[in-house]
Design an enzyme around this catalytic site. Structure first.
Site, PDB file in Angstrom:
ATOM      1  N   TYR A  60      30.376  24.143  38.962  1.00  0.00           N
ATOM      2  CA  TYR A  60      30.629  25.028  37.821  1.00  0.00           C
ATOM      3  C   TYR A  60      30.475  24.224  36.530  1.00  0.00           C
ATOM      4  O   TYR A  60      31.342  23.443  36.157  1.00  0.00           O
ATOM      5  CB  TYR A  60      32.031  25.647  37.893  1.00  0.00           C
ATOM      6  CG  TYR A  60      32.285  26.487  39.126  1.00  0.00           C
ATOM      7  CD1 TYR A  60      31.232  26.987  39.891  1.00  0.00           C
ATOM      8  CD2 TYR A  60      33.587  26.783  39.527  1.00  0.00           C
ATOM      9  CE1 TYR A  60      31.474  27.751  41.029  1.00  0.00           C
ATOM     10  CE2 TYR A  60      33.839  27.550  40.659  1.00  0.00           C
ATOM     11  CZ  TYR A  60      32.776  28.021  41.415  1.00  0.00           C
ATOM     12  OH  TYR A  60      33.018  28.771  42.534  1.00  0.00           O
ATOM     13  N   LEU A 208      36.200  41.873  42.746  1.00  0.00           N
ATOM     14  CA  LEU A 208      35.880  43.007  41.865  1.00  0.00           C
ATOM     15  C   LEU A 208      34.370  43.217  41.778  1.00  0.00           C
ATOM     16  O   LEU A 208      33.860  43.778  40.793  1.00  0.00           O
ATOM     17  CB  LEU A 208      36.466  42.763  40.469  1.00  0.00           C
ATOM     18  CG  LEU A 208      37.995  42.697  40.435  1.00  0.00           C
ATOM     19  CD1 LEU A 208      38.503  42.307  39.061  1.00  0.00           C
ATOM     20  CD2 LEU A 208      38.601  44.029  40.869  1.00  0.00           C
TER      21      LEU A 208
END
Length: 342
Positions: A60, A208
């Site tokens: 990341y 989600l």
């Protein structure tokens, strides 16, 4: 705000908040990196709210998210959190490579500890499975890192059922991280039952649907050019048109229940069992607060069935990833007997 309950992840003693915080989007892949002071404030807010299971990775940024977490954990915060990081994906010469070689495993762990400014990582995952290296070899090196006190628990991400079994035979696997949500359900056939049989915790990333189950088509309209979701097949053309109908149904049920679509989608994951910890990511305190509200949403068996009737494993159109992104479907490794030690 109700207290966030704690759950046991796996069978080795790790206990985490029932919902975690995915930190990737603060630094990478979802548009430009967000301002560091704001992200540190968000992390502190999460920890103070009882969400103490924080998820990062060396890729990341690369590397910048671990540095951010290292700063956020200063001043007594470290003692309150369960920190997960990952190794196994590198961008050597601008090319994406998966690596599970033992020398690389050790070097990656040492580098992560340095960036995080820590002596030990609570949960260390192999981010993607290296199909060239027997899983026994990779986990063998992780086992040494556990014995040396550099990591406490071992995890796998996007591993196949047979890889999970073989890994677990070398050293107990505490958690398997996988994409699981109302719009990714193919893991329910084989991967979830394998984890449960072996007593391995389940960490659901992108619960989600990469934000789609929060805001539907609005999300797609606001993506920046450097947001990798723009490249995903599910967010394009006819696939998107079809998938919007699924969001609309989720939205409809949420309105009926008096919660947001994001809370409903997260509640569905929470209702899968106490061995499941979703780790929704966010960069905004108000979205974080909304996500925590999912813990108070109770779904009846009828509501669960209704959601699953239109969000079945084959309902969503488009692949999860474009191209070869190393999901559990292609995550078998060669037999141990094939490994040559020099």
């Amino acid at each position: 705000m109700a207290a966030v309950k704690r759950i046991k992840l796996g069978s080795q003693g790790l206990e985490v908040s029932a919902q975690g915080l995915g930190c990737m989007g603060m630094s990478a892949f979802y548009g430009p990196p967000k301002p560091e002071p704001e992200m540190i404030k968000l992390i502190h807010h999460a920890v103070n709210s009882g969400v103490t299971f924080l998820d990062t990775s060396d890729i990341y940024g690369p590397f910048t998210n671990e540095i951010l977490l290292g700063k956020a954990l200063k001043g007594g915060v470290r003692e309150k959190v369960e920190l997960a990081s990952k190794f196994g994906i590198s961008f050597a010469d601008g090319k994406r490579e998966i690596c599970g070689d033992p020398v690389y495993v050790r070097a990656a762990c040492e580098a992560s500890l340095k960036r995080l400014d820590l002596d030990c990582i609570d949960l260390y995952y192999q981010h993607r499975v290296d199909t060239r290296v027997p899983i026994e070899v990779t986990v063998g090196e992780l086992k040494k890192l556990v014995e040396e006190g550099k990591i406490k628990y071992i995890g796998l991400s996007e591993a196949s059922a047979s890889t999970i079994r073989r890994a677990h035979a070398v050293h107990p696997i505490t958690a398997v991280q996988l994409e699981w949500s109302l719009w990714v359900r193919d893991v329910e056939d084989e991967i979830i039952p394998t984890c449960r049989e072996l007593g391995i915790g389940i960490v659901a990333y992108s619960p989600l649907g990469r934000g789609f189950l929060s805001s539907g088509p609005k999300l797609v309209e606001t993506l920046t050019d450097n947001d990798f979701r723009k490249q995903l097949p599910r967010f394009q053309g006819k696939n998107l048109e079809h998938n919007i109908t699924i969001f609309e149904r989720v939205n409809e049920i949420a309105a009926r229940k008096g919660c947001t679509p994001a809370q409903l989608a997260l509640a569905w994951v929470h209702h899968q069992g106490d061995d499941v910890c979703p780790i929704p990511g966010t960069t905004k305190i108000e979205n974080f607060n909304q996500n925590i509200g999912a813990l108070s949403v109770n779904l009846t068996p009828e509501e669960m069935a209704e959601l699953e009737s239109f969000a079945s494993a084959d309902a969503v159109k488009g692949d999860r990833y474009g191209g070869a992104s190393g999901t559990w479907r292609e995550a078998d490794t060669p037999p141990l007997s094939s490994w040559k030690t020099e």
